[in-house]
Design a protein around this motif. Structure first.
Motif, PDB file in Angstrom:
ATOM      1  N   SER A 107      -0.785   9.984   0.216  1.00 12.08           N
ATOM      2  CA  SER A 107      -1.470  10.585   1.362  1.00 12.08           C
ATOM      3  C   SER A 107      -0.528  11.505   2.129  1.00 12.08           C
ATOM      4  O   SER A 107      -0.916  12.596   2.573  1.00 12.08           O
ATOM      5  CB  SER A 107      -2.006   9.499   2.295  1.00 12.08           C
ATOM      6  N   ILE A 108       0.707  11.069   2.284  1.00 18.38           N
ATOM      7  CA  ILE A 108       1.695  11.867   3.012  1.00 18.38           C
ATOM      8  C   ILE A 108       2.001  13.166   2.273  1.00 18.38           C
ATOM      9  O   ILE A 108       2.111  14.240   2.874  1.00 18.38           O
ATOM     10  CB  ILE A 108       2.980  11.054   3.238  1.00 18.38           C
ATOM     11  N   GLU A 109       2.116  13.080   0.947  1.00 20.89           N
ATOM     12  CA  GLU A 109       2.378  14.278   0.149  1.00 20.89           C
ATOM     13  C   GLU A 109       1.241  15.282   0.299  1.00 20.89           C
ATOM     14  O   GLU A 109       1.467  16.490   0.434  1.00 20.89           O
ATOM     15  CB  GLU A 109       2.577  13.911  -1.317  1.00 20.89           C
ATOM     16  N   ALA A 110       0.015  14.783   0.272  1.00 29.23           N
ATOM     17  CA  ALA A 110      -1.138  15.672   0.444  1.00 29.23           C
ATOM     18  C   ALA A 110      -1.138  16.286   1.846  1.00 29.23           C
ATOM     19  O   ALA A 110      -1.447  17.470   2.018  1.00 29.23           O
ATOM     20  CB  ALA A 110      -2.431  14.894   0.205  1.00 29.23           C
ATOM     21  N   PHE A 111      -0.773  15.485   2.828  1.00 29.56           N
ATOM     22  CA  PHE A 111      -0.719  15.965   4.209  1.00 29.56           C
ATOM     23  C   PHE A 111       0.344  17.050   4.380  1.00 29.56           C
ATOM     24  O   PHE A 111       0.110  18.078   5.028  1.00 29.56           O
ATOM     25  CB  PHE A 111      -0.426  14.784   5.143  1.00 29.56           C
ATOM     26  N   ALA A 131       0.819  -1.213   0.000  1.00 28.05           N
ATOM     27  CA  ALA A 131       0.000   0.000   0.000  1.00 28.05           C
ATOM     28  C   ALA A 131       0.855   1.266   0.000  1.00 28.05           C
ATOM     29  O   ALA A 131       0.322   2.373   0.160  1.00 28.05           O
ATOM     30  CB  ALA A 131      -0.922   0.007   1.217  1.00 28.05           C
ATOM     31  N   SER A 132       2.152   1.123  -0.208  1.00 31.17           N
ATOM     32  CA  SER A 132       3.068   2.254  -0.075  1.00 31.17           C
ATOM     33  C   SER A 132       2.766   3.394  -1.044  1.00 31.17           C
ATOM     34  O   SER A 132       2.927   4.571  -0.693  1.00 31.17           O
ATOM     35  CB  SER A 132       4.523   1.798  -0.245  1.00 31.17           C
ATOM     36  N   ASP A 133       2.319   3.073  -2.257  1.00 31.27           N
ATOM     37  CA  ASP A 133       2.007   4.141  -3.217  1.00 31.27           C
ATOM     38  C   ASP A 133       0.888   5.039  -2.694  1.00 31.27           C
ATOM     39  O   ASP A 133       0.969   6.272  -2.766  1.00 31.27           O
ATOM     40  CB  ASP A 133       1.609   3.551  -4.568  1.00 31.27           C
ATOM     41  N   TYR A 151      -9.684   4.619   6.525  1.00 29.60           N
ATOM     42  CA  TYR A 151      -8.616   4.879   5.549  1.00 29.60           C
ATOM     43  C   TYR A 151      -8.902   4.200   4.220  1.00 29.60           C
ATOM     44  O   TYR A 151      -8.929   4.822   3.185  1.00 29.60           O
ATOM     45  CB  TYR A 151      -7.271   4.417   6.117  1.00 29.60           C
ATOM     46  N   PHE A 152      -9.129   2.883   4.232  1.00 25.10           N
ATOM     47  CA  PHE A 152      -9.616   2.208   3.034  1.00 25.10           C
ATOM     48  C   PHE A 152     -10.323   0.916   3.423  1.00 25.10           C
ATOM     49  O   PHE A 152     -10.232   0.477   4.565  1.00 25.10           O
ATOM     50  CB  PHE A 152      -8.506   1.966   2.003  1.00 25.10           C
TER      51      PHE A 152
END
Length: 264
Positions: A49-53, A42-44, A142-143
């Protein structure tokens, strides 16, 4: 007889919050968020998500640690108990009650009341209830995984068997399984996580009208007529060799379950 495809189990993967640590960087306090996950596949999605955060919180560093599922829970509980655990981590249904009642997860309701953009009503009610304690949410959705019945059209066509539809029952699975099974070609009529809990027999117990644990968390559903019906169905598939005998240890584990609930 119970329908095999009418029950879709939703398994919510959630992010649970503990705290946020900080350290000194260039003379300023720089916040660091430690995240613990178990599936590197699920790293992608996680990285996105981290970039958006970070666009919203450029002053926060995010460190992600992936631990294999077999070791994840031991490592997580040990680290949280010692006060050095991650700030944010994945949680699942089977472990939620233990972690929430022991104070290892923060109650999210105070945060929700301050953030009008987060609305619990946008998520499946069943999974919101699953991760709530006394009506208050402790884990952010989350999903979602879905468990259902899949079939190989080519194999069905070769055997002249009609495709499954929403009317199929367990009896239909057994009937079709017999027609589809051809050990000489390595084809077996039914394959499943028979002795795995979440993707396997939990679903059959619910299909039979039973439960895994009661709503008040005081009673196991494993010794109920519905559970016995579910495990009997698996045993019938195993005995008639519709179930792929790929792993004798798995078959032995199933037999142990059946023995415990007096089905052998």
């Amino acid at each position: 007889m119970k329908k095999i495809v009418s029950w879709i189990v939703l398994t919510l993967m959630v992010m649970s919050l503990v705290a946020c640590s900080s350290n000194s960087s260039s003379g300023k306090d720089k916040k660091t968020l430690e995240v613990a996950l178990w599936d590197e596949n699920a790293s992608d999605a996680v990285d996105a998500s981290i970039e958006a955060f970070k666009k919203e919180h450029p002053d926060v560093e995010v460190n992600v640690t992936y631990t294999p599922f077999a070791e994840y829970w031991t490592k997580l509980k040990t680290s949280l108990g010692g006060g050095s655990g991650p700030d944010v981590f994945w949680m699942n249904g089977p472990n939620f009650y233990q972690y929430s009642t022991q104070g290892l997860i923060k109650n999210l309701e105070p945060f929700i009341s301050e953030d009008a953009s987060f609305n619990k009503d946008t998520y499946f009610p069943a999974v919101v209830d699953l991760y709530s304690l006394e009506g208050e949410l402790y884990a952010a959705p989350y999903f979602v995984d879905a468990v259902g019945l899949f079939y190989n059209k080519e194999i069905f066509d070769e055997a002249g068997v009609e495709y499954p539809d929403e009317s199929w029952t367990w009896e239909d699975i057994k009937t079709a399984g017999e027609k589809l099974t051809n050990p000489d070609k390595g084809i077996y009529g039914y394959a499943a996580h028979t002795v795995s809990s979440q993707p396997g027999y939990y679903n059959l117990m619910h299909q039979a009208g039973g439960f895994v644990i009661s709503d008040d968390k005081t009673t196991s559903g494993f010794n109920t007529p519905e559970a016995k019906e579910a495990f009997t169905f698996l045993k019938e598939l195993q005995d008639k060799v519709y179930l792929h005998p790929h792993n004798l240890k798995l078959k032995q584990k199933l037999n142990n379950y059946l023995s415990q609930i007096n089905l052998q």
